[in-house]
Design a protein around this motif. Structure first.
Motif, PDB file in Angstrom:
ATOM      1  N   THR A  49       3.692  -1.073   6.624  1.00 39.69           N
ATOM      2  CA  THR A  49       2.664  -0.873   5.601  1.00 39.69           C
ATOM      3  C   THR A  49       1.506  -1.843   5.782  1.00 39.69           C
ATOM      4  OG1 THR A  49       3.804  -2.362   4.074  1.00 39.69           O
ATOM      5  CG2 THR A  49       4.287  -0.015   3.878  1.00 39.69           C
ATOM      6  N   GLN A  50       0.360  -1.431   5.253  1.00 41.25           N
ATOM      7  CA  GLN A  50      -0.844  -2.249   5.247  1.00 41.25           C
ATOM      8  C   GLN A  50      -1.486  -2.080   3.873  1.00 41.25           C
ATOM      9  OE1 GLN A  50      -4.253  -0.720   7.384  1.00 41.25           O
ATOM     10  NE2 GLN A  50      -4.787  -2.775   8.093  1.00 41.25           N
ATOM     11  N   ILE A  51      -1.657  -3.191   3.168  1.00 35.72           N
ATOM     12  CA  ILE A  51      -2.263  -3.142   1.844  1.00 35.72           C
ATOM     13  C   ILE A  51      -3.784  -3.188   2.006  1.00 35.72           C
ATOM     14  CG2 ILE A  51      -2.421  -4.255  -0.422  1.00 35.72           C
ATOM     15  CD1 ILE A  51       0.391  -3.135   0.313  1.00 35.72           C
ATOM     16  N   THR A  55      -2.598   1.843  -0.068  1.00 35.07           N
ATOM     17  CA  THR A  55      -1.672   1.410   0.982  1.00 35.07           C
ATOM     18  C   THR A  55      -1.686   2.394   2.133  1.00 35.07           C
ATOM     19  OG1 THR A  55      -0.233   0.426  -0.705  1.00 35.07           O
ATOM     20  CG2 THR A  55       0.714   0.726   1.486  1.00 35.07           C
ATOM     21  N   TYR A  57       0.416   3.653   5.411  1.00 33.87           N
ATOM     22  CA  TYR A  57       1.800   3.683   5.887  1.00 33.87           C
ATOM     23  C   TYR A  57       1.824   4.231   7.306  1.00 33.87           C
ATOM     24  CZ  TYR A  57       3.303   3.276   0.998  1.00 33.87           C
ATOM     25  OH  TYR A  57       3.525   2.849  -0.283  1.00 33.87           O
ATOM     26  N   TYR A  79      -2.020   7.714   3.956  1.00 33.95           N
ATOM     27  CA  TYR A  79      -2.758   6.828   3.058  1.00 33.95           C
ATOM     28  C   TYR A  79      -2.392   7.190   1.626  1.00 33.95           C
ATOM     29  CZ  TYR A  79      -6.483   4.728   0.340  1.00 33.95           C
ATOM     30  OH  TYR A  79      -7.179   3.997  -0.593  1.00 33.95           O
TER      31      TYR A  79
END
Length: 94
Positions: A49-51, A55, A57, A79
């Motif tokens: 994951t990337q905040i 987020t 994914y 997303y």
């Protein structure tokens, strides 16, 4: 013998996490984004994951297409905005 602190995973702000097992929430995001998707069947095995403003994914998946028994790996990128439905932003065969 010295006591050592446990090793903690560090993630840079805006950086991607390491791939890990899916949580029930990760699975739900995947299911929502692929609802109604036809053709190739994707089964997630791990997620990163990337905040951001929401987020991002990256789901590592096993992929197949009936009636063939051939299975390959793919990354399904999704997303999930802060409000609204998650959606697929890309699929890459690996």
């Amino acid at each position: 013998m010295l006591n050592q602190a446990p090793v903690q995973e560090t993630t840079l702000v805006g950086g991607w996490s390491a791939f890990h097992a899916l949580t029930p929430q990760d699975q739900e995001i995947f299911n929502q984004a692929l609802k109604g998707f036809v053709g190739v069947s994707y089964t997630p095995t791990a997620v990163s994951t990337q905040i951001v403003a929401g987020t991002n994914y990256r789901y590592k998946c096993n992929a197949s297409m009936a009636p063939s028994e051939v299975i390959w790996e793919a990354i399904v990128e999704i997303y999930a905005p802060l409000e609204g439905q998650p959606h697929i932003t890309g699929i890459v065969r690996i």
